[in-house]
Design a protein around this motif. Structure first.
Motif, mmCIF file in Angstrom:
data_model
loop_
_atom_site.group_PDB
_atom_site.id
_atom_site.type_symbol
_atom_site.label_atom_id
_atom_site.label_comp_id
_atom_site.label_asym_id
_atom_site.label_seq_id
_atom_site.Cartn_x
_atom_site.Cartn_y
_atom_site.Cartn_z
ATOM 1 N N GLU A 77 0.830 -1.192 0.000
ATOM 2 C CA GLU A 77 0.000 0.000 0.000
ATOM 3 C C GLU A 77 0.869 1.248 0.000
ATOM 4 N N VAL A 78 0.357 2.284 -0.638
ATOM 5 C CA VAL A 78 1.054 3.562 -0.720
ATOM 6 C C VAL A 78 0.252 4.588 0.074
ATOM 7 N N PHE A 79 0.969 5.420 0.840
ATOM 8 C CA PHE A 79 0.324 6.427 1.679
ATOM 9 C C PHE A 79 0.833 7.814 1.289
ATOM 10 N N GLU A 88 -5.197 11.565 -3.077
ATOM 11 C CA GLU A 88 -5.874 11.941 -1.847
ATOM 12 C C GLU A 88 -4.873 11.879 -0.701
ATOM 13 N N SER A 89 -4.845 12.927 0.130
ATOM 14 C CA SER A 89 -3.983 12.876 1.309
ATOM 15 C C SER A 89 -4.665 12.053 2.391
ATOM 16 N N PHE A 90 -3.876 11.220 3.080
ATOM 17 C CA PHE A 90 -4.478 10.430 4.158
ATOM 18 C C PHE A 90 -4.922 11.300 5.322
ATOM 19 N N ALA A 119 -8.623 11.499 6.065
ATOM 20 C CA ALA A 119 -9.389 10.438 6.711
ATOM 21 C C ALA A 119 -9.699 10.770 8.171
ATOM 22 N N PRO A 124 -5.892 2.427 3.986
ATOM 23 C CA PRO A 124 -6.344 2.196 2.609
ATOM 24 C C PRO A 124 -7.661 1.421 2.678
ATOM 25 N N TRP A 130 -7.197 5.543 -1.803
ATOM 26 C CA TRP A 130 -8.007 6.440 -1.000
ATOM 27 C C TRP A 130 -8.102 5.822 0.378
ATOM 28 N N TYR A 131 -8.324 6.652 1.355
ATOM 29 C CA TYR A 131 -8.194 6.257 2.748
ATOM 30 C C TYR A 131 -9.522 6.395 3.450
ATOM 31 N N GLN A 132 -9.767 5.490 4.371
ATOM 32 C CA GLN A 132 -10.972 5.611 5.182
ATOM 33 C C GLN A 132 -10.554 5.767 6.636
#
Lengths: 449, 449, 449
Positions: free
Chosen positions: A175-177, A186-188, A191, C327, C347-349
């Motif tokens: 996974e990439v953050f 999208e910036s994390f 969230a 993610p 995209w992050y939740q």
């Protein structure tokens, strides 16, 4: 109704059911059927050759105007036979000149190999920022969880980087953050609850919304000449323990250039460059060896096998094919038991595939393998060998081939012919590792032949 | 037709179906049915005792006139409870005098123990060939991917070798690759295209066809006296860095004889010989300890448990039985949760089995276990303990038993009897490790009792 | 009957079947249906937040008048996303003052943290018995397979111990074995045949039956003041190589007190105490770091992420909530592929949960996470970080936050705003690690919001 009659009725109903399903399938649109059959065979072939990957086995993780990142499917998604490399992933980054790859971190250790372009890779470790101006042939490691961004400082050449990853969290998942970003990437940060974000950054929401709302171009964008110039000025900008400038001249001292070393094998049929942990210390804990093979057009490498390592090969350029001997692979993806009453020994099948840029093939430990370049172009391959510690490459042809080293008596007993006949054949080839290739190419229309 | 009627019709059809299946099964041949029930119980018992293996759990990998190689099924094929040893395999080689085992390499590290016969084992490492004249009691390691062949140089005695393997590629899968051979064993060279093979060996196809077409006798054949004499002349025949002769006298310096060391336990009831990595360095990276127990007829070993190691025992000779206490094993192969409202503590069941040559039993870490020799013969067992590092054997009876070492107060609180009563019982047995066995043998007709 | 008619009949039968099943489900008791829907949603939410555990995810392994041992479910039983910590378990022991925990051994290495009470832990290693008087804040390791018992020597305070376990046998399975005991806890000696037991212990069956028949109170009982006094007198009572007394004063030298070290982070918003293998050598082979965070009421910790480690947090006291960016997690428990045509970035939740004593949350490597204390009480958390070697904690807000360290050009390119706007926001917060929390708390009625 008597029980027997009921039984009869059920038998009737069931036979009607099966028959009609058969009829239905037999009478459907013939084109559609053919299509399905092809697809079915396709899948079958795939199952029988879980060691070969082509374009369709890559997933597009990033795709923008300026470039893309393609990730090969999980090896064990393909077959349980690849469990030895379950926790590794391979992919490639392919961008235009002057592309910028946005800051992110991954849940994987990454070793990258620069095949084309001139990337400047910047990583942040603790309170220290380091920029590395990489060149063609450079190997570089990005430790898991390290924020990193990159720019292709070449204004004419595309960037082509092969990435080999070892996930540290969920085995085989990658996974990439993105911390910095907006809508896309999208910036994390987005969230988190607005209340939490405001408190953490001590900033009102409307300002945060603006900051995290402007980027819509994706994670690979175009940098200006000025930006590239600044980004590629090498520096370490540390906190208390850092100092500037740390690096000196051209290529980064934390990278290793595969071509800086003498080839470990070289003749007119090909050259092999290898880097193990003695050359590049950062390969040690990954138990990895990286090699680059350039097979001259019309020539071949091997056959040989690795005693312990499993080798993952990624074709960088040229065309050709590979062949591998494998104990029989059943369609279930498990190696078949050999309950043949007449013949109790195992038997081998040929695994093969046509090679061109982006093709990947895997040679597990012990499996004899060979690769052949087409008559039109050199075949260039970058290889990642995992479980590299104490591995020995065992040649099966040419100088130092293993059969020639057997005792005379063992040759006779094993082949059931006079030993001199064995020697006559196994001593014919006097080149080493790279050989002149076959005159005619066998047909390789299908992945598995 | 109204919905209700349709529903009714379906209900009718379904009930007819189920009823008739039931009737069919109830009216079938009664003998057959009984057979099936037996088989079902058999499988059930197996599930409840996944720690015990007999003849039927071995697969015949090689079988010729001159000998055979039997491989135990994958441990996790039997039960998920054996995941601790998922990546190990055990098997045995059993040949006539003067048998020759054809050259091959495996995708596994192998430790072999010579119980019977006098094998000469030849391995090829890099450009060096080494022959090892092994004797009864010798341990020898064949690194993964090493070409190896073997001859039983004894002209009267059979060869019996136990092999313990750790696959390096697909966990738990074990494959053998024959370079030299023909039809049987099939050479893996035959999996390559004729064009590729001709180029690699620089030899025309008709000659290759002859070479790879003569051997049909399988991978275990008979060697002549002359051949054996030559094969068992110890030598290292190296390339540039090798020299000859390397080895001196009788037994190989790269082997370790289990019987060369003083027994770590010995009394009139039995003797235990052990080799760890201090004795035989090649056990270190396998995290393995090998031991040989000779239990005098009518005597017993243990009960004890291993703190960290899981012990795989292979019975070499004699008869007897073992008993092990195990947290309750459900038929699903997973350890059952203990949601008993009255009694919240775990509960233990007896795992047991009758022992004779070829039986295998597994004692996982922490599991109390004992083995008892019959009154007719000594029971000889070779044991492989994996996860051996820092393992401690904890005796549960006899001198140094762990219960005697508890504090007085702990004894009282734990047993709810005066401490002197505990001591009176746990101090009765004053032998160590090996004890006089029971007067009468419990019934062990079934694998799980 | 023509084929077409048969086909028609089958089609009719199948449609009747499907329709009637639909009708049946639609006409069932409406309350029951609603119930089922609720339950279904419950399960869905659980699947979408596999990183958060509450009371109902613990299993009661021991429950007596005097105390209980609660074990959290296997992490991978919850979700495959937790495979990084598949082979770890966490639980807690909760007893009254003066409780005695019966002798047993486990098939797991255990690290315990004393949060409340004053336990005396006695272990038997080889022929040596060691007692350790532990205090609040102590970390102590019990090696796998080591017989151990414990008493809470405090006559007023309850005992509360968090246990972190790494099974050595079946990955993720944890079993307890009682040697001393009777009916409850059942002694594993009772699993052996009477004949075997009589021979091993050289004692008649009626005496054994008495010994193993008296304990019925379970594995956590009450000790008298006198017994506690004796049990907590520190000693090593060795065999030949032991000597007495080994230990000196108050706290055990084989334990490490987390509070004995300066906090690695401290301000008015919280304090962090950490122990790695340099502090407590016994954490080294477990690749573990243990930390204790005390977050001041109304304050928060983070957001930050760990570069390599996966962090398992157990709430000891107080209330609050956590938020984590992840993610996208699909309901199948696997991370979803991102085949969004418009937007190729991940995209992050938000993953979140309300925290109170006994809640557990997991932050995998790379996942940004924050925890917030309620306005009413400090939030106290004990954390176990696995895969700790070379891990770096990367701050996302406050002093040393990673975004501020990016090049000016990278900030501009990544956020698509002028760099000074990025700096203005990321330099606002000038505290480190612990911050003033949000003014209002977001709604966290549900585990996943």
């Amino acid at each position: 109704m008597a029980l027997k009659s009921k039984l009869l009725l059920v038998a009737l109903l069931l036979s009607v059911l099966f028959l009609s399903v058969y009829v239905a399938s037999a009478t459907q649109d013939p084109d559609l059927k053919q299509e399905e059959e092809k697809e079915f065979q396709g899948r079958q072939q795939e199952d029988q050759n879980p060691y070969f990957f082509e374009d369709e086995h890559f997933e597009t993780r990033v795709q923008t105007e300026e470039g893309r990142f393609q990730l090969l499917q999980k090896f064990t998604e393909r077959s349980d036979l690849l469990r030895a490399i379950e926790n590794y992933r391979i992919g490639f980054l392919d961008t235009k000149p002057h592309a910028f790859v946005a800051p992110s971190h991954f849940d994987a250790d990454t070793v990258l190999f620069v095949f084309q372009g001139r990337p400047t890779v910047t990583i942040v470790r603790g309170e220290k920022r380091e920029s590395h101006n990489l060149e063609r042939g450079d190997l570089f490691r990005i430790p898991a969880g390290t924020p990193v961004y990159m720019v292709n400082r070449d204004e004419n050449e595309k960037l082509f980087i092969v990435e080999f990853m070892k996930p540290v969290s969920v085995p085989g998942e990658y996974e990439v953050f993105y911390a910095a970003g907006g809508e896309n990437p999208e910036s994390f940060f987005k969230a988190f609850s607005p209340q939490v974000l405001q408190a953490a950054l001590k900033t009102e929401m409307n300002k945060l919304e603006r900051l995290f709302g402007q980027q819509r171009q994706g994670s690979i964008t175009r940098a200006s000449e000025e930006q590239i110039k600044k980004l590629s000025q090498q520096h370490d900008q540390g906190g208390s323990e850092g100092f500037w400038p740390f690096h000196g001249g051209q290529s980064s001292s934390d990278a290793f250039n595969l071509f800086s070393k003498h080839p470990s094998q070289a003749n007119k049929f090909g050259r092999l460059f290898e880097a193990d942990f003695n050359d590049f210390k950062q390969l040690q804990d990954l138990d990895l060896l990286v090699s680059f093979a350039n097979i001259t057009q019309g020539a071949m490498v091997g056959p040989y096998f690795n005693s312990r390592a499993t080798k993952i090969s990624f074709v960088l350029d040229g065309e050709g094919y590979f062949e591998m001997a494998s104990p029989h692979v059943s369609s279930t993806g498990r190696q078949e038991q050999q309950p043949q009453p007449q013949k109790s020994s195992p038997w081998y099948q040929k695994i093969s595939g046509n090679l061109r840029r982006g093709a990947v093939f895997v040679a597990p430990a012990g499996h004899p393998v060979t690769a052949i370049a087409s008559r039109n172009s050199n075949l260039q391959i970058i290889c990642f060998e995992v479980n590299a510690h104490d591995n020995i490459r065992v040649p099966l042809a040419g100088k130092k081939n293993v059969v020639s080293q057997f005792d005379r008596e063992a040759k006779e007993l094993a082949f059931n012919v006079p030993a001199r006949e064995v020697d006559r054949i196994f001593n014919n080839q006097d080149d080493e590792f790279f050989f002149e290739g076959p005159n005619e190419q066998p047909e390789h229309g299908r992945a598995y032949a």
